[in-house]
Design a protein around this motif. Sequence first.
Motif, PDB file in Angstrom:
ATOM      1  N   GLN A 194      44.667-131.625 -26.143  1.00 36.93           N
ATOM      2  CA  GLN A 194      45.670-130.563 -26.059  1.00 36.93           C
ATOM      3  C   GLN A 194      45.762-129.793 -27.372  1.00 36.93           C
ATOM      4  O   GLN A 194      45.865-128.563 -27.377  1.00 36.93           O
TER       5      GLN A 194
ATOM      6  N   ALA B  18      56.035-137.923 -29.739  1.00 31.90           N
ATOM      7  CA  ALA B  18      56.904-136.974 -29.049  1.00 31.90           C
ATOM      8  C   ALA B  18      58.370-137.352 -29.251  1.00 31.90           C
ATOM      9  O   ALA B  18      59.246-136.495 -29.199  1.00 31.90           O
TER      10      ALA B  18
ATOM     11  N   ALA C  48      52.814-140.505 -27.166  1.00 32.65           N
ATOM     12  CA  ALA C  48      54.130-140.630 -26.549  1.00 32.65           C
ATOM     13  C   ALA C  48      55.181-140.941 -27.608  1.00 32.65           C
ATOM     14  O   ALA C  48      56.298-140.417 -27.580  1.00 32.65           O
TER      15      ALA C  48
ATOM     16  N   ARG D  24      50.047-132.647 -33.281  1.00 27.97           N
ATOM     17  CA  ARG D  24      50.019-134.079 -32.979  1.00 27.97           C
ATOM     18  C   ARG D  24      51.393-134.690 -33.155  1.00 27.97           C
ATOM     19  O   ARG D  24      51.790-135.580 -32.408  1.00 27.97           O
ATOM     20  N   SER D  25      52.158-134.211 -34.147  1.00 26.29           N
ATOM     21  CA  SER D  25      53.476-134.807 -34.373  1.00 26.29           C
ATOM     22  C   SER D  25      54.421-134.492 -33.213  1.00 26.29           C
ATOM     23  O   SER D  25      55.448-135.133 -33.058  1.00 26.29           O
ATOM     24  N   LEU D  26      54.076-133.489 -32.401  1.00 28.78           N
ATOM     25  CA  LEU D  26      54.897-133.183 -31.224  1.00 28.78           C
ATOM     26  C   LEU D  26      54.475-134.023 -30.026  1.00 28.78           C
ATOM     27  O   LEU D  26      55.041-133.900 -28.943  1.00 28.78           O
ATOM     28  N   GLY D  27      53.448-134.841 -30.215  1.00 29.64           N
ATOM     29  CA  GLY D  27      53.018-135.716 -29.128  1.00 29.64           C
ATOM     30  C   GLY D  27      51.867-135.152 -28.322  1.00 29.64           C
ATOM     31  O   GLY D  27      51.506-135.703 -27.284  1.00 29.64           O
ATOM     32  N   MET D  28      51.271-134.043 -28.771  1.00 31.15           N
ATOM     33  CA  MET D  28      50.137-133.513 -28.012  1.00 31.15           C
ATOM     34  C   MET D  28      48.888-134.335 -28.326  1.00 31.15           C
ATOM     35  O   MET D  28      48.678-134.760 -29.463  1.00 31.15           O
TER      36      MET D  28
ATOM     37  N   LEU E  22      55.836-124.739 -26.170  1.00 29.90           N
ATOM     38  CA  LEU E  22      54.491-125.253 -25.886  1.00 29.90           C
ATOM     39  C   LEU E  22      54.451-126.761 -25.601  1.00 29.90           C
ATOM     40  O   LEU E  22      53.994-127.190 -24.540  1.00 29.90           O
ATOM     41  N   ALA E  23      54.963-127.553 -26.550  1.00 28.15           N
ATOM     42  CA  ALA E  23      54.864-129.005 -26.384  1.00 28.15           C
ATOM     43  C   ALA E  23      55.760-129.510 -25.256  1.00 28.15           C
ATOM     44  O   ALA E  23      55.458-130.513 -24.616  1.00 28.15           O
TER      45      ALA E  23
ATOM     46  N   LYS F  12      56.032-132.079 -19.782  1.00 30.04           N
ATOM     47  CA  LYS F  12      55.721-131.598 -18.425  1.00 30.04           C
ATOM     48  C   LYS F  12      56.860-130.814 -17.798  1.00 30.04           C
ATOM     49  O   LYS F  12      57.110-130.889 -16.597  1.00 30.04           O
TER      50      LYS F  12
ATOM     51  N   MET G 179      61.816-131.488 -28.150  1.00 30.49           N
ATOM     52  CA  MET G 179      61.253-132.673 -27.510  1.00 30.49           C
ATOM     53  C   MET G 179      62.328-133.736 -27.270  1.00 30.49           C
ATOM     54  O   MET G 179      62.016-134.829 -26.817  1.00 30.49           O
TER      55      MET G 179
ATOM     56  N   LYS H  27      53.431-129.062 -22.364  1.00 30.70           N
ATOM     57  CA  LYS H  27      52.235-129.904 -22.424  1.00 30.70           C
ATOM     58  C   LYS H  27      52.566-131.391 -22.407  1.00 30.70           C
ATOM     59  O   LYS H  27      51.857-132.185 -21.806  1.00 30.70           O
ATOM     60  N   VAL H  28      53.624-131.764 -23.094  1.00 32.02           N
ATOM     61  CA  VAL H  28      53.907-133.192 -23.265  1.00 32.02           C
ATOM     62  C   VAL H  28      55.024-133.664 -22.342  1.00 32.02           C
ATOM     63  O   VAL H  28      54.889-134.666 -21.656  1.00 32.02           O
TER      64      VAL H  28
END
Lengths: 247, 214
Positions: free
Chosen positions: B127, A82, A79, B119-123, A105-106, A112, A158, A109-110
């Motif tokens: 994921q 992100a 979190a 991972r740096s995008l928060g996944m 994508l993110a 939502k 993000m 996925k992140v």
Amino acid sequence: MAVDPLIELRDVNKHYGALHVLQDINLTVGRGEVVVIIGPSGSGKSTLCRTINRLETIESGTILLDGKPLPDEGKELAALRADVGMVFQAFNLFAHKTVLDNVSLAQVKVRKRKKDEADERARELLDRVGLADQAPKYPAQLSGGQQQRVAIARALAMNPKALLFDEPTSALDPEMINEVLEVMRQLAADGMTMVVVTHEMGFARSAANRVVFMADGRIVEDRTPEEFFTAPESERARDFLSKILKH
Amino acid sequence: MYVLTQNFSLYWHGFLGTVQLTVYASILALVLGFVMASFRVAPVGSFRVFGTVWVTVLRNTPLTLLFFAVLLGLPRFGLVLPFQVFAVLALGCYTSAFICEALRSGINTVPKGQGEASRSLGMSFTQTLGSVVLPQAFRSVIPPIGSTLIALAKNSAIAGAFSVTELLGTYKTLSELGYNIIWTFVWIAVGYLIITLSISALFNVLEKRWGITR
């Protein structure tokens, strides 16, 4: 200057084997501030940048983000990441996804978001970095400068509180450097909090609020660009500047 | 020549037995191999250790020994299952070690930076693995996984020694009936060829479809 601290590093230490790569690092980055980290190779500047979103772990000290200490691996860390965008030297775009999907994508996925909502935001950001027409292409079909701008759009998607740049222009041909720096200057002007590891002194001069000079794992100077470039205090910084500004 | 026509139902049962063993064990091997490969690249140390031990033990045990261990060992702990299920377990677990390593080599072909970016995008780890790493790893592991599954089809012959119905085992009956051993084996070989060539064909299609789409 840092009235409202967003990123704080306190007494941070890290070793790579025998190499003490970060030594008692203390650094505060205020909200909306642009801090440029410069220094010779191997001085620990990239490592420092990567500790802020815990791509590198530290051995002692604390790192606070928005007043909260960095969590360990897991959901909380995800979190936090992100909220802190990162742009890499090697772009690191997802090779199997189109430019548009790289940016959305993110978000899906992140954050939502719905796919079409994410795509819309992605197109908006691609337009902002001047790549709206490249959306359906794959990363390998773009130039380095274009890829790096996509990477910036991907990080921005993000809605991060801060952006970390780890030598964003070091892998680029000279003529492509400017298109990336221009996007970064724009972001700085818009008030984004940025930590930028770079060798681009021009960018440091024109866009940074502060310049942090690192050598041998320590922060040697931390001043405004004006002061740093015209009258560096330390011998180490004078030496460094004389080598890079004279060619 | 008449071996086949006169004993078609025997061959057919053997053939079906081998197909079943191959299909079920392949599914088990793919699932377990996938799980173990995820374990081996997981951020949690104990998962990595488990994956490594799994691969080391299973990959370095002779398959026949593994069959003995499963078929004779497990019933001692009160686990009594049909021999065919035991054979699928032994074959599937054994092959999963090879699948795991093939997958892991595929994972290693994906530049590390893409994982970091993800991972740096928060996944999350799952994921990142699922949306970024595996789709790219998958493309480069289609050929080695095909080879591994072909090896599995042939390894299934060992099950015959443990009175599981399968193709190679049919020779015993046939030689007792006095048929020419050469022709018996030729038809058995043809049976295996049908299975292994089908696997090759399937993986050729997969490779054309997914191999390089860029």
